[in-house]
Write a protein that holds these residues in place. Sequence first.
Motif, short mmCIF file in Angstrom:
data_model
loop_
_atom_site.label_atom_id
_atom_site.label_comp_id
_atom_site.label_asym_id
_atom_site.label_seq_id
_atom_site.Cartn_x
_atom_site.Cartn_y
_atom_site.Cartn_z
N PHE A 70 0.81 -1.22 0.00
CA PHE A 70 0.00 0.00 0.00
C PHE A 70 0.85 1.27 0.00
N ASP A 71 2.06 1.18 -0.56
CA ASP A 71 2.87 2.39 -0.71
C ASP A 71 2.21 3.39 -1.65
N GLN A 72 1.52 2.87 -2.66
CA GLN A 72 0.72 3.73 -3.54
C GLN A 72 -0.68 3.80 -2.94
N LYS A 73 -1.06 4.95 -2.45
CA LYS A 73 -2.25 5.06 -1.61
C LYS A 73 -3.54 4.69 -2.32
N ASP A 74 -3.59 4.85 -3.64
CA ASP A 74 -4.85 4.50 -4.32
C ASP A 74 -5.12 2.99 -4.30
N MET A 75 -4.09 2.19 -3.98
CA MET A 75 -4.30 0.75 -3.88
C MET A 75 -5.20 0.39 -2.70
N LEU A 76 -5.24 1.24 -1.69
CA LEU A 76 -6.10 0.99 -0.54
C LEU A 76 -7.56 0.83 -0.96
N GLN A 77 -7.98 1.62 -1.94
CA GLN A 77 -9.35 1.53 -2.43
C GLN A 77 -9.47 0.56 -3.62
N PHE A 78 -8.48 0.59 -4.49
CA PHE A 78 -8.57 -0.19 -5.72
C PHE A 78 -8.61 -1.69 -5.44
N ILE A 79 -7.87 -2.15 -4.44
CA ILE A 79 -7.81 -3.59 -4.16
C ILE A 79 -9.17 -4.14 -3.72
N GLU A 80 -10.01 -3.26 -3.19
CA GLU A 80 -11.34 -3.69 -2.77
C GLU A 80 -12.28 -3.90 -3.97
#
Length: 270
Positions: A70-80
């Motif tokens: 989750f170093d790239q913050k947009d992955m926090l939402q995208f992975i869901e």
Amino acid sequence: MRCLFLGDVMGRAGRAAVWEHLPRIRDEWRLDFVVVNGENASNGMGLSADHARVLLAAGADCITLGDHAFDQKDMLQFIETEPRILRPLNFAKSAPGKGFRLFTARGGRKVLVLQVLGQVFMKRPFDDPFSAVEPVLKSHPLGGMASAVIVDMHCEASSEKMAMGHYCDGRASLVVGTHTHVPTADAQILNGGTAYQTDAGMCGDYNSVIGMDKGEPMRRFITGMPKARFTPAAGEATLSGVFVDSDDKTGLAREVQMVRIGGRLQQAAP
């Protein structure tokens, strides 16, 4: 089942190598399922949503992450919203996303993919990877619910990766290490029938220091002082990974080969 696992994609050069080579080899090698570790694909630190889409469009059926998940913050939402991306199973319990998933491969066969982080020499303490793997393997027996099982062991220590290989022997089609970016020459089939390689290597420019432009890492080693940020090397990349062909009935490996395409580490196709 013919499966390909590609090691850590490193920066733009690694993404370009996957985009250039994967569609072709997927067809030529008649691959049924492809897993790509993408945790360094975005400037060497994590994976962005846009770059995840590039890897998936190139032919990845599943993308695994790692300690930089989750170093790239947009992955926090995208992975869901993108079930084809997996973060480590033993990451923080509150982390978004899943650490394992049962996928449908060509012909309707099921492939279980899971990833765990090791503990030895890692910067942050993570939960025990062996106890994390156990209930998943028990609930998805190889040759039963899952036609193939692929375990991505993301850690520093070769010994810990080897221990995980033997721990899963007979219960997985492939156990492969990631994280160190250096491919190992020990592809083998263990006594119980599980294919194993200590590290898949990286998809990146090997004229580098584990994928980073040589200047700054060498300066820090020589002087002990930082001067600039690390930046991924941008030369021609090598596609590195491991190919495994498993039995459709048992899920156990029949053949395993290291994969090296392009760049500095050319190797013949399986």
